[in-house]
Scaffold this active site. Structure first.
Site, PDB file in Angstrom:
ATOM      1  CB  SER A   1      11.698   0.024  24.045  1.00 24.82           C
ATOM      2  OG  SER A   1      11.045   0.234  22.803  1.00 24.82           O
TER       3      SER A   1
ATOM      4  CE  LYS B   1       4.146   4.555  21.855  1.00 27.81           C
ATOM      5  NZ  LYS B   1       3.800   3.545  20.843  1.00 27.81           N
ATOM      6  CB  VAL B   2      -3.871   9.597  23.591  1.00 27.33           C
ATOM      7  CG1 VAL B   2      -4.798  10.787  23.513  1.00 27.33           C
ATOM      8  CG2 VAL B   2      -4.529   8.363  22.973  1.00 27.33           C
TER       9      VAL B   2
ATOM     10  N   PRO C   1      -6.616  17.990  27.056  1.00 30.00           N
ATOM     11  CG  PRO C   1      -6.789  18.507  29.337  1.00 30.00           C
ATOM     12  CD  PRO C   1      -6.175  19.002  28.053  1.00 30.00           C
ATOM     13  CG  ASN C   2     -12.459  18.854  24.109  1.00 32.27           C
ATOM     14  OD1 ASN C   2     -13.399  18.294  24.679  1.00 32.27           O
ATOM     15  ND2 ASN C   2     -12.524  19.250  22.845  1.00 32.27           N
TER      16      ASN C   2
ATOM     17  N   PRO D   1       7.497  -3.394  25.931  1.00 33.72           N
ATOM     18  CG  PRO D   1       7.275  -1.330  24.823  1.00 33.72           C
ATOM     19  CD  PRO D   1       7.237  -1.972  26.191  1.00 33.72           C
TER      20      PRO D   1
ATOM     21  CB  VAL E   1      10.487  -9.032  23.724  1.00 33.38           C
ATOM     22  CG1 VAL E   1      10.835 -10.491  23.433  1.00 33.38           C
ATOM     23  CG2 VAL E   1      10.478  -8.780  25.225  1.00 33.38           C
TER      24      VAL E   1
HETATM   25  P1  OMP Z   1       8.490  -4.689  17.806  1.00 32.56           P
HETATM   26  O1  OMP Z   1       9.716  -3.867  18.020  1.00 32.56           O
HETATM   27  O2  OMP Z   1       8.228  -5.010  16.384  1.00 32.56           O
HETATM   28  O3  OMP Z   1       8.460  -5.891  18.708  1.00 32.56           O
HETATM   29  O4  OMP Z   1       7.237  -3.781  18.229  1.00 32.56           O
HETATM   30  C1  OMP Z   1       7.172  -3.095  19.432  1.00 32.56           C
HETATM   31  C2  OMP Z   1       5.845  -2.406  19.571  1.00 32.56           C
HETATM   32  O5  OMP Z   1       5.806  -1.734  20.833  1.00 32.56           O
HETATM   33  C3  OMP Z   1       5.572  -1.338  18.516  1.00 32.56           C
HETATM   34  O6  OMP Z   1       4.176  -1.321  18.255  1.00 32.56           O
HETATM   35  C4  OMP Z   1       5.969  -0.039  19.188  1.00 32.56           C
HETATM   36  O7  OMP Z   1       5.223   1.058  18.719  1.00 32.56           O
HETATM   37  C5  OMP Z   1       5.610  -0.329  20.649  1.00 32.56           C
HETATM   38  N1  OMP Z   1       6.427   0.398  21.656  1.00 32.56           N
HETATM   39  C6  OMP Z   1       7.804   0.322  21.627  1.00 32.56           C
HETATM   40  O8  OMP Z   1       8.397  -0.392  20.819  1.00 32.56           O
HETATM   41  N2  OMP Z   1       8.533   1.062  22.509  1.00 32.56           N
HETATM   42  C7  OMP Z   1       7.971   1.851  23.460  1.00 32.56           C
HETATM   43  O9  OMP Z   1       8.686   2.471  24.252  1.00 32.56           O
HETATM   44  C8  OMP Z   1       6.571   1.918  23.526  1.00 32.56           C
HETATM   45  C9  OMP Z   1       5.807   1.139  22.675  1.00 32.56           C
HETATM   46  C10 OMP Z   1       4.370   1.065  22.951  1.00 32.56           C
HETATM   47  O10 OMP Z   1       3.844   2.039  23.494  1.00 32.56           O
HETATM   48  O11 OMP Z   1       3.746   0.037  22.760  1.00 32.56           O
END
Ligand code: OMP
Length: 214
Positions: free
Chosen positions: A115, A62-63, A67-68, A168, A170
């Site tokens: 999410s 999640k950079v 920019p550098n 992500p 699920v």
């Molecule tokens: P679980 O909730 O265990 O299935 O994991 C979800 C993965 O997706 C984790 O590694 C979170 O850091 C990542 N994630 C999110 O859950 N929500 C987001 O909005 C974004 C991410 C991500 O960038 O992967």
């Protein structure tokens, strides 16, 4: 990144032995493994190199910097063997462009609406802008929430066809794998529902069955 099952494992474990056990158990069901800070901080970046010998690895760092600094982070991740990296878009066009430029032929995925419930506080309000940053910077794709399929579908529709959507949320966060693909995502990112299962392979195959039984 190949696309067979459409499943990316979020390997957020901190024990190296467990991480390698899970990766090996489910490796042939997956398209890629996502390495986030928990695993990278506990095992070092060498874990990316180790996993990348067998499967595509996406560094979820999640950079989110100037920019550098972004350039330096991206270079280290790809040097370690990553084939993709996840970056934030709220830092602006120049920061994301630096990531894309220095990823070379590797993939850059930009986070849009997150999410978790807090994702609605800020990221949802600027999701359109975040998508625009991803498109303008020529990123490979975006991250959009499985927990809000209608928003996932909305974000998918803002994107050109060639850009991919990784979703992500699920399982442990309540999203359903069938909703993810019905909403037009290309990949589901799944963590706890697989790596915490007594039988991670069976859990991963369970998701595929769910998809097959639609
Ligand atoms: P679980 O909730 O265990 O299935 O994991 C979800 C993965 O997706 C984790 O590694 C979170 O850091 C990542 N994630 C999110 O859950 N929500 C987001 O909005 C974004 C991410 C991500 O960038 O992967």
């Amino acid at each position: 990144m190949k696309k067979d099952s459409g499943i990316i494992l979020a390997l957020d474990v901190t024990d190296k032995e467990r991480a390698l056990f899970v990766a090996e158990a489910v490796g042939d069901v997956l398209d890629a493994i996502k390495v986030n800070y928990p695993l990278a901080l506990s095992c070092g970046l060498g874990i990316v190199t180790e996993l990348a010998e067998h499967i595509d690895v996406i560094c979820d760092f999640k950079v989110a910097d100037i920019p550098n600094t972004n350039r330096l982070i991206v270079q280290e991740a790809f040097k370690a063997g990553a084939s993709g990296i996840i970056v934030h878009g709220f830092v602006g066009h120049d920061s994301v462009e630096a990531c894309v430029e220095h990823a070379g032929s590797g993939d850059v995925f930009v986070v849009t609406e997150m999410s978790h419930p807090g994702g609605q506080e800020f990221t949802a309000k600027v999701a359109d802008d975040l998508v625009k940053v991803a498109i303008d910077a020529k990123a490979s794709g975006v991250i959009a929430p499985a927990t809000r399929p209608e928003r996932l579908k909305y974000i998918r529709e803002l994107l050109p066809e060639e850009m991919v959507v990784l979703s992500p949320g699920v399982g442990a966060q309540g999203g359903k794998i069938t909703d993810v693909f019905d909403a037009g995502a290309d990949y589901a990112i799944i963590g706890r529902a697989i790596y915490n299962a007594d039988d991670p392979k069976k859990a991963a195959e369970g998701f595929l069955e769910e998809l097959g039984n639609r």
